[in-house]
Design a protein around this motif. Sequence first.
Motif, PDB file in Angstrom:
ATOM      1  N   ASN A 194      23.615  36.684  -7.281  1.00  0.00           N
ATOM      2  CA  ASN A 194      23.082  36.451  -8.627  1.00  0.00           C
ATOM      3  C   ASN A 194      21.573  36.656  -8.674  1.00  0.00           C
ATOM      4  O   ASN A 194      20.809  35.757  -9.025  1.00  0.00           O
ATOM      5  CB  ASN A 194      23.428  35.033  -9.103  1.00  0.00           C
ATOM      6  CG  ASN A 194      24.915  34.806  -9.224  1.00  0.00           C
ATOM      7  OD1 ASN A 194      25.703  35.750  -9.144  1.00  0.00           O
ATOM      8  ND2 ASN A 194      25.312  33.557  -9.400  1.00  0.00           N
ATOM      9  N   ASN A 241      18.729  38.527 -10.576  1.00  0.00           N
ATOM     10  CA  ASN A 241      18.466  39.189 -11.853  1.00  0.00           C
ATOM     11  C   ASN A 241      16.993  39.578 -11.936  1.00  0.00           C
ATOM     12  O   ASN A 241      16.114  38.721 -11.798  1.00  0.00           O
ATOM     13  CB  ASN A 241      18.819  38.261 -13.018  1.00  0.00           C
ATOM     14  CG  ASN A 241      20.258  37.780 -12.935  1.00  0.00           C
ATOM     15  OD1 ASN A 241      21.186  38.559 -13.025  1.00  0.00           O
ATOM     16  ND2 ASN A 241      20.442  36.474 -12.741  1.00  0.00           N
ATOM     17  N   ASN A 288      19.907  33.922 -18.854  1.00  0.00           N
ATOM     18  CA  ASN A 288      20.687  34.034 -17.616  1.00  0.00           C
ATOM     19  C   ASN A 288      21.559  32.793 -17.451  1.00  0.00           C
ATOM     20  O   ASN A 288      21.090  31.661 -17.630  1.00  0.00           O
ATOM     21  CB  ASN A 288      19.757  34.137 -16.393  1.00  0.00           C
ATOM     22  CG  ASN A 288      19.055  35.473 -16.323  1.00  0.00           C
ATOM     23  OD1 ASN A 288      19.662  36.500 -16.555  1.00  0.00           O
ATOM     24  ND2 ASN A 288      17.769  35.440 -16.011  1.00  0.00           N
ATOM     25  N   ASN A 324      23.873  31.576 -14.318  1.00  0.00           N
ATOM     26  CA  ASN A 324      24.282  31.890 -12.951  1.00  0.00           C
ATOM     27  C   ASN A 324      25.048  30.730 -12.335  1.00  0.00           C
ATOM     28  O   ASN A 324      24.639  29.575 -12.450  1.00  0.00           O
ATOM     29  CB  ASN A 324      23.055  32.189 -12.079  1.00  0.00           C
ATOM     30  CG  ASN A 324      22.242  33.349 -12.607  1.00  0.00           C
ATOM     31  OD1 ASN A 324      22.782  34.400 -12.920  1.00  0.00           O
ATOM     32  ND2 ASN A 324      20.938  33.152 -12.715  1.00  0.00           N
ATOM     33  N   ASN A 345      20.922  32.736  -7.129  1.00  0.00           N
ATOM     34  CA  ASN A 345      20.416  32.421  -8.473  1.00  0.00           C
ATOM     35  C   ASN A 345      18.907  32.629  -8.553  1.00  0.00           C
ATOM     36  O   ASN A 345      18.135  31.699  -8.784  1.00  0.00           O
ATOM     37  CB  ASN A 345      20.781  30.987  -8.866  1.00  0.00           C
ATOM     38  CG  ASN A 345      22.280  30.761  -8.940  1.00  0.00           C
ATOM     39  OD1 ASN A 345      23.061  31.704  -8.857  1.00  0.00           O
ATOM     40  ND2 ASN A 345      22.681  29.506  -9.085  1.00  0.00           N
ATOM     41  N   ASN A 350      21.112  27.648 -14.051  1.00  0.00           N
ATOM     42  CA  ASN A 350      21.566  27.950 -12.690  1.00  0.00           C
ATOM     43  C   ASN A 350      22.332  26.770 -12.108  1.00  0.00           C
ATOM     44  O   ASN A 350      21.891  25.622 -12.194  1.00  0.00           O
ATOM     45  CB  ASN A 350      20.376  28.260 -11.772  1.00  0.00           C
ATOM     46  CG  ASN A 350      19.530  29.410 -12.276  1.00  0.00           C
ATOM     47  OD1 ASN A 350      20.055  30.454 -12.623  1.00  0.00           O
ATOM     48  ND2 ASN A 350      18.225  29.213 -12.318  1.00  0.00           N
TER      49      ASN A 350
END
Length: 240
Positions: free
Chosen positions: A12, A14, A71, A73, A117, A170
């Motif tokens: 994960n 990003n 996001n 995650n 994350n 997260n």
Amino acid sequence: ATAYANVVNVLNTNIFNSSGFFLFLNSFFGGGTLDLSNLSFMNPSGAPSGTTYCSLGGCDDENQTEYVAINNNNATIDNQVVVRANSGGNSATAGNGNASVQTGNAYAAANVVNVANTNFIDSNYLLLSFNNFGDMNGDVVLPNADFFSHLFGAGSTLNSGSSLSSNNTNTANVSNGVSANASSGNNTASANGGSASVVTGNASADGGVTNVVNTNEVGGTTVFLLFRVFGDWAGDVFNA
């Protein structure tokens, strides 16, 4: 007897409008210098080398003024690592005469790196992990001041007057079971009427776990340097 395991999990990750580099290095009984002086992954503008750089909205949307990054995650990591090195468990028997057992060295090492994350938004980042199993005779040479000046000085690349909002959620569950075992013992020698001897080698076991979890960087620069030497180190660090 030599046994080692390296486990790297990257989940994960990003990357939005950001430049960066992950570098994982491992050495077993390293005998030389670790030279990172030529490490380069960014040009002075902050864009990845050799690419056409656009703002967060894309090359065809340069006039956009508001950016939103969302996001969600969820990471689950379960590592079960077992490393064993064994040069022992030997036996010698002499009916008449001498009996002798001489074992070699045993080395076991386990290393786990978990990166989960990780959200980089309008940021620059460098993550470097170096592990040396055993003794190390050599220096660590980091990049020079210009490299870090560019890295920390690149700044935001959003259009003038633009705004950026970020919402990161997260969740991470990380479980590490790491075992390293080294043995040069459990030897027997017996002699009838002579001499019996056992000479064992060295036994060394090391383990390391690094968790980088739920990292959110917005509009800044992150540098994470991890050096582990599982043994004696004869050397210096330059450009720190």
